[in-house]
Enzyme design. Structure first.
Site, mmCIF file in Angstrom:
data_model
loop_
_atom_site.group_PDB
_atom_site.id
_atom_site.type_symbol
_atom_site.label_atom_id
_atom_site.label_comp_id
_atom_site.label_asym_id
_atom_site.label_seq_id
_atom_site.Cartn_x
_atom_site.Cartn_y
_atom_site.Cartn_z
ATOM 1 N N CYS A 242 0.856 -1.208 0.000
ATOM 2 C CA CYS A 242 0.000 0.000 0.000
ATOM 3 C C CYS A 242 0.881 1.244 0.000
ATOM 4 N N LEU A 342 10.723 36.158 -0.223
ATOM 5 C CA LEU A 342 9.641 37.070 0.172
ATOM 6 C C LEU A 342 9.964 37.891 1.425
ATOM 7 N N GLY A 343 11.135 37.662 1.996
ATOM 8 C CA GLY A 343 11.459 38.413 3.213
ATOM 9 C C GLY A 343 10.388 38.203 4.271
ATOM 10 N N GLU A 367 5.122 8.224 5.743
ATOM 11 C CA GLU A 367 5.329 7.263 4.638
ATOM 12 C C GLU A 367 6.798 6.885 4.493
ATOM 13 N N ASP A 371 15.527 9.624 6.020
ATOM 14 C CA ASP A 371 16.687 8.728 6.235
ATOM 15 C C ASP A 371 16.350 7.269 5.962
HETATM 16 P P1 TGC Z 1 11.756 -6.226 5.869
HETATM 17 O O1 TGC Z 1 12.271 -7.424 6.610
HETATM 18 O O2 TGC Z 1 12.664 -5.508 4.949
HETATM 19 O O3 TGC Z 1 10.454 -6.654 5.042
HETATM 20 C C1 TGC Z 1 9.413 -7.416 5.624
HETATM 21 C C2 TGC Z 1 8.563 -7.948 4.466
HETATM 22 O O4 TGC Z 1 7.988 -6.846 3.771
HETATM 23 C C3 TGC Z 1 8.439 -6.859 2.400
HETATM 24 N N1 TGC Z 1 8.636 -5.464 2.000
HETATM 25 C C4 TGC Z 1 7.993 -4.913 0.972
HETATM 26 N N2 TGC Z 1 7.095 -5.407 0.117
HETATM 27 C C5 TGC Z 1 6.599 -4.575 -0.822
HETATM 28 N N3 TGC Z 1 6.972 -3.284 -0.893
HETATM 29 C C6 TGC Z 1 7.859 -2.737 -0.052
HETATM 30 N N4 TGC Z 1 8.185 -1.440 -0.118
HETATM 31 C C7 TGC Z 1 8.423 -3.567 0.950
HETATM 32 N N5 TGC Z 1 9.303 -3.365 1.969
HETATM 33 C C8 TGC Z 1 9.433 -4.546 2.612
HETATM 34 C C9 TGC Z 1 9.727 -7.658 2.409
HETATM 35 O O5 TGC Z 1 9.997 -8.186 1.135
HETATM 36 C C10 TGC Z 1 9.389 -8.724 3.425
HETATM 37 O O6 TGC Z 1 8.530 -9.651 2.810
HETATM 38 P P2 TGC Z 1 8.591 -11.212 3.199
HETATM 39 O O7 TGC Z 1 7.602 -11.864 2.301
HETATM 40 O O8 TGC Z 1 10.018 -11.630 2.947
HETATM 41 O O9 TGC Z 1 8.230 -11.302 4.653
HETATM 42 O O10 TGC Z 1 11.135 -5.254 6.954
HETATM 43 P P3 TGC Z 1 11.840 -4.424 8.098
HETATM 44 O O11 TGC Z 1 11.096 -4.729 9.353
HETATM 45 O O12 TGC Z 1 13.307 -4.650 8.068
HETATM 46 O O13 TGC Z 1 11.512 -2.909 7.718
HETATM 47 C C11 TGC Z 1 11.950 -2.381 6.515
HETATM 48 C C12 TGC Z 1 11.680 -0.852 6.368
HETATM 49 C C13 TGC Z 1 12.368 -0.060 7.438
HETATM 50 C C14 TGC Z 1 12.244 -0.469 5.028
HETATM 51 C C15 TGC Z 1 10.175 -0.563 6.315
HETATM 52 O O14 TGC Z 1 9.452 -1.199 7.276
HETATM 53 C C16 TGC Z 1 9.813 0.890 6.193
HETATM 54 O O15 TGC Z 1 9.675 1.355 5.068
HETATM 55 N N6 TGC Z 1 9.567 1.667 7.311
HETATM 56 C C17 TGC Z 1 8.915 2.961 7.224
HETATM 57 C C18 TGC Z 1 7.502 2.842 7.776
HETATM 58 C C19 TGC Z 1 6.509 3.687 7.027
HETATM 59 O O16 TGC Z 1 6.728 4.096 5.895
HETATM 60 N N7 TGC Z 1 5.374 3.910 7.620
HETATM 61 C C20 TGC Z 1 4.322 4.629 6.980
HETATM 62 C C21 TGC Z 1 3.027 4.571 7.767
HETATM 63 S S1 TGC Z 1 1.624 5.101 6.832
HETATM 64 C C22 TGC Z 1 1.781 6.755 6.682
HETATM 65 O O17 TGC Z 1 2.721 7.362 7.034
HETATM 66 C C23 TGC Z 1 0.639 7.426 6.038
HETATM 67 S S2 TGC Z 1 0.762 9.129 5.899
HETATM 68 C C24 TGC Z 1 -0.615 9.336 4.994
HETATM 69 C C25 TGC Z 1 -0.919 10.686 4.509
HETATM 70 O O18 TGC Z 1 -1.524 11.486 5.261
HETATM 71 O O19 TGC Z 1 -0.677 10.964 3.298
HETATM 72 P P1 FAD Z 2 10.752 7.146 14.397
HETATM 73 O O1 FAD Z 2 10.620 5.854 13.679
HETATM 74 O O2 FAD Z 2 10.788 7.122 15.890
HETATM 75 O O3 FAD Z 2 12.056 7.891 13.869
HETATM 76 C C1 FAD Z 2 12.640 9.010 14.533
HETATM 77 C C2 FAD Z 2 13.951 9.350 13.829
HETATM 78 O O4 FAD Z 2 14.832 8.217 13.912
HETATM 79 C C3 FAD Z 2 13.763 9.649 12.329
HETATM 80 O O5 FAD Z 2 14.624 10.676 11.947
HETATM 81 C C4 FAD Z 2 14.185 8.349 11.654
HETATM 82 O O6 FAD Z 2 14.670 8.536 10.320
HETATM 83 C C5 FAD Z 2 15.282 7.871 12.608
HETATM 84 N N1 FAD Z 2 15.458 6.413 12.531
HETATM 85 C C6 FAD Z 2 14.587 5.442 12.896
HETATM 86 N N2 FAD Z 2 15.114 4.230 12.658
HETATM 87 C C7 FAD Z 2 16.340 4.440 12.093
HETATM 88 C C8 FAD Z 2 17.356 3.589 11.594
HETATM 89 N N3 FAD Z 2 17.239 2.252 11.599
HETATM 90 N N4 FAD Z 2 18.478 4.164 11.095
HETATM 91 C C9 FAD Z 2 18.621 5.515 11.051
HETATM 92 N N5 FAD Z 2 17.685 6.370 11.515
HETATM 93 C C10 FAD Z 2 16.554 5.838 12.005
HETATM 94 N N6 FAD Z 2 1.028 6.495 10.010
HETATM 95 C C11 FAD Z 2 0.029 5.640 9.659
HETATM 96 O O7 FAD Z 2 0.133 4.428 9.864
HETATM 97 N N7 FAD Z 2 -1.099 6.100 9.069
HETATM 98 C C12 FAD Z 2 -1.300 7.422 8.790
HETATM 99 O O8 FAD Z 2 -2.339 7.804 8.241
HETATM 100 C C13 FAD Z 2 -0.279 8.338 9.156
HETATM 101 N N8 FAD Z 2 -0.472 9.678 8.978
HETATM 102 C C14 FAD Z 2 0.456 10.566 9.471
HETATM 103 C C15 FAD Z 2 0.168 11.935 9.421
HETATM 104 C C16 FAD Z 2 1.073 12.852 9.958
HETATM 105 C C17 FAD Z 2 0.742 14.307 9.953
HETATM 106 C C18 FAD Z 2 2.296 12.396 10.503
HETATM 107 C C19 FAD Z 2 3.292 13.378 11.030
HETATM 108 C C20 FAD Z 2 2.585 11.044 10.555
HETATM 109 C C21 FAD Z 2 1.656 10.112 10.055
HETATM 110 N N9 FAD Z 2 1.874 8.724 10.155
HETATM 111 C C22 FAD Z 2 0.899 7.834 9.780
HETATM 112 C C23 FAD Z 2 3.050 8.221 10.870
HETATM 113 C C24 FAD Z 2 4.342 8.222 10.056
HETATM 114 O O9 FAD Z 2 4.340 7.233 9.076
HETATM 115 C C25 FAD Z 2 5.509 8.035 11.034
HETATM 116 O O10 FAD Z 2 5.615 9.233 11.765
HETATM 117 C C26 FAD Z 2 6.816 7.716 10.338
HETATM 118 O O11 FAD Z 2 6.776 6.421 9.750
HETATM 119 C C27 FAD Z 2 8.040 7.800 11.298
HETATM 120 O O12 FAD Z 2 7.785 7.155 12.491
HETATM 121 P P2 FAD Z 2 8.062 7.928 13.899
HETATM 122 O O13 FAD Z 2 7.408 9.250 13.819
HETATM 123 O O14 FAD Z 2 7.651 6.997 14.970
HETATM 124 O O15 FAD Z 2 9.626 8.166 13.931
#
Ligand code: TGC
Ligand code: FAD
Length: 388
Positions: A242, A342-343, A367, A371
């Protein structure tokens, strides 16, 4: 008024349908979003009434098949819609991103036929508002360690835990929630407003995304009917798939905010005189403007190419990470530079720059942080995961 937003004539490679869709979203943003959005941000109030209008516009579920109420458009059209919405405000684009990529997409890809028929048409019109629960108080970058869990009980599941920082939490009708089953496998559940024990407290006092509602999803022994489990996915790759879709849309969206800042700075610099000359005549201002346009144009080229790959189902998660990271960083740098042009005027709500800048401070974190995306690129290059 000078507006530069296509320095390399990328419009030449768009279809007439793409341009028509972009123009209709642009007109809607000019008419409905621009006049109210500063006030909504100043008052920290989300203009929820716009969500149904977005449904009518085709901005919710643009790539979802028409048989489920979507619009069956391609990935470039989805990107152009996100770009125009975020030119208005990141909060508007966020709602469309979450609804389309994080709620409708998993129901389409992983849901049963009954779930698709029940939820997708109402999500496409905006009658239902969706939320996506992955992040938790103790797990942001490492969702794989999530603590929210469910267990089987008679004809239902019992869900316990909490999600935090969730866009549209407090106004959602349905939430796609990721939780671990008794074997520790990540699964997706559709949780509906009104389920007993499900609460959605709002997060107050944000300095970013003030026109978007953000909150928690709290589950206290919530009974979820078994038919609400997404049957066709297991493991962290479910929510990550997703995110690939939403991150792609963000990489388009932020260019809308970036170009809005750039064009505001360009116009202002041509009109504002200091030392009896327009500030646009000074080399240091021109350096800012030239660098901003160069970086934004590079971002456009990257996302157009990733869009072509995505249309062919060939875009890799790492390619999407690279362009999300690059384009958000570019837009944020452009917002900061434009603010300087724009100061003092740059800090007021008379102009959109400070609002975009504050919003982009969320986008560079959500998302996947700046980093984390760098480390995903590092992993793709070296084969070595540096984040654990
Ligand atoms: P890892 O061991 O690497 O992977 C676990 C399983 O997941 C698969 N996978 C993926 N599959 C498809 N697409 C990707 N991008 C994938 N990344 C990983 C992987 O192949 C594996 O599959 P399987 O079958 O072997 O089990 O997982 P990890 O625990 O080491 O974590 C990897 C990491 C750090 C890259 C990942 O978890 C990550 O990207 N962390 C960031 C979290 C994040 O983006 N959260 C977003 C929350 S939602 C949000 O922010 C909404 S904001 C909405 C808005 O208002 O617009
Ligand atoms: P942390 O994971 O605690 O990270 C803190 C700092 O540590 C960051 O600088 C990060 O880069 C660094 N860090 C962490 N791990 C490592 C590493 N291994 N190596 C180096 N640096 C590292 N989430 C949802 O699920 N659904 C939503 O709809 C959604 N909406 C959001 C809307 C807003 C306005 C905001 C602000 C966030 C939202 N999020 C949502 C959450 C968002 O996805 C998380 O904030 C984001 O994934 C980072 O997690 P955290 O804030 O816990 O930071």
């Amino acid at each position: 008024m000078i507006q530069i937003s296509d320095y390399l004539n990328l419009d030449d490679i768009l279809s007439d349908e793409h341009k028509m869709i972009r123009e209709s979203v642009k007109d809607w943003v000019d008419r409905e979003v621009i006049p109210i959005i500063d006030d909504a941000n100043q008052k920290h109030k989300s203009p929820d009434y716009l969500i149904k209008q977005m449904g009518e516009l085709g901005a919710l579920g643009s790539f979802i098949p028409e048989k489920y109420g979507g619009f069956g458009l391609d990935q470039i059209a989805y990107g152009l819609i996100m770009q125009e919405l975020e030119r208005g405000d990141t909060s508007i684009r966020s709602t469309a991103s979450v609804q389309t990529s994080l709620v409708m997409y998993p129901i389409l890809e992983f849901g049963s036929e009954k779930q698709k028929e029940k939820y997708l048409p109402k999500l496409a019109t905006g009658e239902f508002i969706g939320a996506f629960g992955l992040t938790e108080p103790n797990h942001g970058s490492d969702p794989g360690n999530m603590e929210t869990k469910f267990s089987e009980k008679d004809d239902h599941y019992l869900l316990n835990g909490a999600k935090m920082w969730i866009t549209n939490a407090s106004i959602c009708d349905v939430a796609v929630v990721w939780a671990k089953d008794e074997q520790g496998k990540v699964k997706g559940l559709i949780v509906e407003k009104g389920f007993k024990g499900f609460t959605t407290p709002e997060t107050h006092k944000k300095w970013s995304l003030r026109a978007s509602s953000t909150g928690e999803l709290v589950f206290d022994n919530v009974k979820v009917p078994k038919e609400n489990l997404l049957p066709n996915i297991s493991g962290l790759k479910g929510p990550m798939m997703c995110l690939n879709s939403a991150r792609y849309g963000i990489a388009w969206g932020v260019l809308g905010a970036g170009f809005d800042c750039f064009n505001t700075a360009l116009q202002y610099s041509l009109e504002r005189k200091q030392f009896r000359k327009p500030i646009a005549s000074f080399q240091l201002t021109q350096k800012k403007l030239a660098e901003m346009l160069t970086e934004l144009t590079a971002g456009q080229l990257m996302i157009h190419r990733v869009g072509q790959l995505k249309n062919e189902d060939k875009a890799t998660p790492a390619q999407i990470s690279m362009v999300k990271r690059n384009n958000v960083n570019t837009a944020l740098k452009v917002a900061r530079e434009s603010r300087q042009v724009l100061g003092a005027m740059g800090i007021t709500g008379e102009y959109p720059i400070m609002r975009h800048m504050m919003n982009l401070e969320s986008v560079i974190t959500y998302e996947g942080t700046h980093d984390i995306h760098l480390l995903i690129t590092g992993l793709d290059i070296t084969g070595i995961a540096a984040f654990k």
